[in-house]
Design a protein around this motif. Structure first.
Motif, short mmCIF file in Angstrom:
data_model
loop_
_atom_site.label_atom_id
_atom_site.label_comp_id
_atom_site.label_asym_id
_atom_site.label_seq_id
_atom_site.Cartn_x
_atom_site.Cartn_y
_atom_site.Cartn_z
N LYS A 188 11.79 -23.98 -4.93
CA LYS A 188 10.93 -24.85 -4.13
C LYS A 188 10.78 -24.32 -2.70
O LYS A 188 9.67 -24.32 -2.14
N ALA A 210 5.93 -28.62 -12.09
CA ALA A 210 6.11 -28.93 -10.66
C ALA A 210 5.69 -27.80 -9.73
O ALA A 210 5.28 -28.06 -8.60
N ASN A 263 8.90 -33.50 -15.88
CA ASN A 263 8.71 -33.55 -14.43
C ASN A 263 8.76 -35.00 -13.94
O ASN A 263 9.35 -35.32 -12.90
N ASN A 267 12.21 -35.05 -12.09
CA ASN A 267 11.85 -34.63 -10.74
C ASN A 267 11.23 -35.80 -9.98
O ASN A 267 11.72 -36.22 -8.95
#
Length: 296
Positions: A188, A210, A263, A267
């Protein structure tokens, strides 16, 4: 109470006991418990957990009661063989769970693959200038000379160390291992900074939904071939739950859908989810055509 009434009461009690005995069954259900399904979920296998929650929602909408029971893969396969579970949705073939299919093959039923894109990967940011593992060594400076891995004891880590690195000449790169969350945090960070990054990963995983990433081609097959994820039931499930068996037998789920579901569950925009039920229900509303197809 006179003797006749006493005898009648005893007789009725015996009939009730027999009826209750007939209604009781194993955790796996049975014809007398035709609206109850127990799904065995492997600890630490998100794709199977995600699929299990989807089926829990789908079946409960049809009037079934569904329990999700968690255990490691070995005990779930053993439980299916004994009838303690009705279904498991995470049998990997032809390699990962082959030994369990061989051991319990006569006592379980393989309903077939619902996803055929399960594999180990090395992924990079989608706009990286390389597309194949055999280009990574020459481009190592672009990636800071690092390949970011997961846990030191993971099978993916072992394969990377023993196969990928030597076969593609990546020994001059620093193979950094720590944990899956640490790898995802690095991924990320690099994506947000628009920097090149190479990570060890696997399909299915929510990271593919993502982040803008792509798999590097593996022309030498160092990471192994793709595997399939199978639906497995106890023997006799088809007779006891014919309707559900028919639905599960035709179940397939494309990887992009699975990525988006994972996701949402794991997430969720960085927000921690403690109850997957509402999240999965919302996801199914957003993917109504797929959700409706499960039980049609």
């Amino acid at each position: 109470m006179n003797k006749r009434h006493l005898l009648s009461t005893i007789a009725l009690g015996a009939v009730a006991a027999v009826a209750l005995a007939g209604c009781s069954g194993s955790a796996g259900g049975g014809k007398a418990d035709a609206k109850h399904i127990t799904i065995g979920v492997f600890n630490g296998w998100p794709e199977g957990e995600a699929a299990s929650y989807v089926w829990k929602e789908a079946l409960e909408a049809k009037g079934y009661s569904v329990d999700l029971e968690y255990a490691d893969a070995g005990p779930v396969f053993a439980g299916l063989a004994k009838g303690d579970y009705d279904v498991a949705l995470d049998g990997w073939l032809p390699v990962t769970h082959k030994s369990y299919f061989d051991k319990y093959g006569s006592k379980i039923t393989d309903l077939g693959a619902w996803n055929k894109d399960a594999k180990l990967t090395v992924a990079v940011n989608k706009d990286a200038k390389i597309d194949s593992l055999d280009q990574l060594a020459a481009a190592s400076d672009d990636f800071g000379g690092k390949l970011i891995g997961i846990e030191p004891g993971a099978g993916l880590t072992e394969i990377t160390q023993k196969k990928v690195i030597p076969e593609y000449g990546l020994d001059k790169m620093d193979f950094v291992t720590s944990s899956t969350p640490a790898m995802l945090a690095e991924l990320k960070k690099a994506i947000d900074a628009k920097k090149d990054i190479a990570v060890t990963l696997w399909r299915p995983h929510w990271a593919y939904d993502a982040f803008p990433i792509k798999d590097l081609k593996d022309p030498k097959g160092a990471l192994g071939a793709a595997e399939s994820i199978h639906t497995v039931t106890r023997k006799g499930f088809d007779a006891d739950h014919a309707e559900v068996n028919a639905w599960l037998k035709k179940f397939t789920m494309k990887s992009d859908l699975l990525f988006s579901l994972e996701n949402k569950m794991y997430n969720n925009g960085g927000k921690k989810v403690t109850d997957y039920g509402p999240v999965v229900k919302d996801w199914m509303k957003d993917n109504k055509e797929f959700a409706d197809s499960l039980t049609s």
